[in-house]
Design a protein around this motif. Structure first.
Motif, mmCIF file in Angstrom:
data_model
loop_
_atom_site.group_PDB
_atom_site.id
_atom_site.type_symbol
_atom_site.label_atom_id
_atom_site.label_comp_id
_atom_site.label_asym_id
_atom_site.label_seq_id
_atom_site.Cartn_x
_atom_site.Cartn_y
_atom_site.Cartn_z
ATOM 1 N N LEU A 5 -3.671 5.116 10.072
ATOM 2 C CA LEU A 5 -3.245 4.383 8.884
ATOM 3 C C LEU A 5 -4.495 3.982 8.109
ATOM 4 O O LEU A 5 -5.285 3.163 8.584
ATOM 5 C CB LEU A 5 -2.425 3.151 9.265
ATOM 6 C CG LEU A 5 -1.829 2.341 8.112
ATOM 7 C CD1 LEU A 5 -0.873 3.209 7.281
ATOM 8 C CD2 LEU A 5 -1.078 1.119 8.661
ATOM 9 N N LEU A 91 -3.547 -2.702 2.270
ATOM 10 C CA LEU A 91 -2.934 -1.438 1.877
ATOM 11 C C LEU A 91 -2.254 -1.578 0.513
ATOM 12 O O LEU A 91 -1.821 -2.667 0.140
ATOM 13 C CB LEU A 91 -1.872 -1.016 2.898
ATOM 14 C CG LEU A 91 -2.345 -0.814 4.336
ATOM 15 C CD1 LEU A 91 -1.252 -1.210 5.297
ATOM 16 C CD2 LEU A 91 -2.729 0.639 4.551
ATOM 17 N N GLU A 94 2.834 0.162 -2.169
ATOM 18 C CA GLU A 94 3.779 1.261 -1.971
ATOM 19 C C GLU A 94 3.785 1.779 -0.527
ATOM 20 O O GLU A 94 4.666 2.549 -0.142
ATOM 21 C CB GLU A 94 3.487 2.415 -2.933
ATOM 22 C CG GLU A 94 2.084 2.974 -2.839
ATOM 23 C CD GLU A 94 1.142 2.338 -3.849
ATOM 24 O OE1 GLU A 94 0.144 2.996 -4.208
ATOM 25 O OE2 GLU A 94 1.415 1.192 -4.274
ATOM 26 N N ARG A 95 2.825 1.329 0.270
ATOM 27 C CA ARG A 95 2.787 1.759 1.676
ATOM 28 C C ARG A 95 3.345 0.678 2.608
ATOM 29 O O ARG A 95 3.144 0.722 3.820
ATOM 30 C CB ARG A 95 1.350 2.095 2.084
ATOM 31 C CG ARG A 95 0.659 3.090 1.150
ATOM 32 C CD ARG A 95 -0.599 3.645 1.747
ATOM 33 N NE ARG A 95 -0.318 4.591 2.805
ATOM 34 C CZ ARG A 95 -1.249 5.148 3.585
ATOM 35 N NH1 ARG A 95 -2.523 4.814 3.409
ATOM 36 N NH2 ARG A 95 -0.927 6.010 4.520
ATOM 37 N N GLU A 96 4.076 -0.264 2.030
ATOM 38 C CA GLU A 96 4.605 -1.378 2.824
ATOM 39 C C GLU A 96 5.557 -0.905 3.918
ATOM 40 O O GLU A 96 5.520 -1.395 5.049
ATOM 41 C CB GLU A 96 5.316 -2.377 1.914
ATOM 42 C CG GLU A 96 5.882 -3.580 2.668
ATOM 43 C CD GLU A 96 6.486 -4.612 1.742
ATOM 44 O OE1 GLU A 96 6.917 -5.665 2.255
ATOM 45 O OE2 GLU A 96 6.520 -4.379 0.513
ATOM 46 N N LEU A 98 5.612 1.957 5.496
ATOM 47 C CA LEU A 98 4.838 2.571 6.572
ATOM 48 C C LEU A 98 4.102 1.495 7.385
ATOM 49 O O LEU A 98 4.053 1.564 8.623
ATOM 50 C CB LEU A 98 3.827 3.560 5.982
ATOM 51 C CG LEU A 98 2.992 4.377 6.979
ATOM 52 C CD1 LEU A 98 3.896 5.229 7.861
ATOM 53 C CD2 LEU A 98 1.975 5.239 6.245
#
Length: 322
Positions: A5, A91, A94-96, A98
């Motif tokens: 990640l 992060l 928009e990667r919340e 994930l």
């Protein structure tokens, strides 16, 4: 898990028993992260995992270390700013989804003692040898000894009179680090015998150098408390300390140094008291330790990471150890 990640300033690699945090080397990356380069954090070293909204369209995944599991966190003693927290992964928003997936995966891998303080360091300390430049001297650590070499332009008269100093870690009981970003920052060593020193009844606290001290010689001694040289109240006057200042003792140099010394001190102390610990284990637990464990358990309960039943059962178990 075996996944990766990537966030801002760092990348987390998820293994079956740990998380490998690799820090970026870019010019905008905090210098502490660049100094640390990478850290492997065992799941057993974590107490919880959180995911919260960040600034300017970001989310923050944070692995919360157990109390006593990481020498860097112990040395920092809560003085690190959020931007320099090595357990935060920032992060894009928009990667919340994930990030939430990995947060859940990590929570599922927390150890059975996650709510309790660690009895030893579980995360490796920065490696010696290392050194840094303070305002009044140069500090060095080779893994076994800490040395202070005074600068004639910055060291106090008291330090010049004492001369350059060398402290074997076997003669130390701890390390105090006050961030250079705070007023009067310093790195200060705590010699054995002074950590539990108490004022002498006949001491004059108004005289220069602070109150006189005595050290408890410990059980088995045939003598009463022995007078010891007082520990100066000011780090500027203490030959067991170096002081920081603008541009001196920066966080990315002095904090890893303090963590390395602290880990070495604890490791040597544990080896020295190991036989006594076996005998002491048969007695009752320290009430202060039990209280700290219950306090930490309460924090996990309030944050929703421990259920009501789990909280009640664990609290009853801890109280039974008194």
């Amino acid at each position: 898990m075996g996944d990766v990640l990537a966030g801002i300033h760092a990348t987390w690699e998820f293994d079956t028993d740990s998380v490998l945090i690799r820090f970026e080397r870019g010019i905008r990356t905090p210098r502490l992260f660049q100094s640390l380069r990478e850290r492997r954090v065992p799941h057993a070293a974590l107490s919880s995992v959180t995911l919260t909204p960040g600034k300017r369209g970001t989310v923050v995944l944070r692995a919360v270390p157990r109390h006593g599991a990481d020498p860097l966190v112990e040395a920092a003693a809560g003085q690190l700013k959020d931007g320099c927290d090595p357990y935060r992964l920032v992060l894009p928003a928009e990667r919340e989804t994930l990030a939430e997936y990995y947060a859940d995966e990590l929570r599922a891998r927390l150890g059975p003692d996650a709510a309790e303080p660690a009895d030893r360091f579980l995360v490796a300390a920065p490696e010696a040898p290392m050194q840094f430049k303070a305002y009044d001297g140069r500090a060095g650590f080779d893994g076994h000894r800490v040395s202070f070499r005074w600068f004639w332009t910055g060291a106090s008269t008291a330090k010049w009179k004492a001369g350059d100093q060398t402290f074997p870690v076997t003669e130390l009981s701890g390390v105090e680090w006050r961030s250079p970003e705070a007023f009067e920052g310093y790195l200060r060593l705590v010699p054995r015998g002074l950590e539990n020193a108490v004022p002498r009844p006949d001491a004059d606290p108004d005289r220069s150098g602070g109150p006189g001290l005595v050290a408890d010689p410990g059980p088995g001694s045939s003598h009463g408390p022995q007078p010891m040289a007082p520990r100066p109240t000011s780090a500027d006057q203490d030959p067991a300390a170096v002081v920081f200042g603008l541009g001196y003792g920066p966080v990315h140099e002095s904090l890893p140094f303090a963590a390395a010394v602290l880990e070495s001190v604890r490791r040597n102390h544990s080896a020295a008291v190991a036989p006594a610990s076996v005998l002491a284990g048969a007695g009752r637990r320290d009430p202060a330790d039990i209280a700290e464990r219950i306090r930490h358990l309460g924090e996990l309960h309030r944050s929703g990471l421990v259920t009501d039943d789990e909280f009640s059962a664990k609290k009853a178990q801890l109280l039974a150890e008194l």
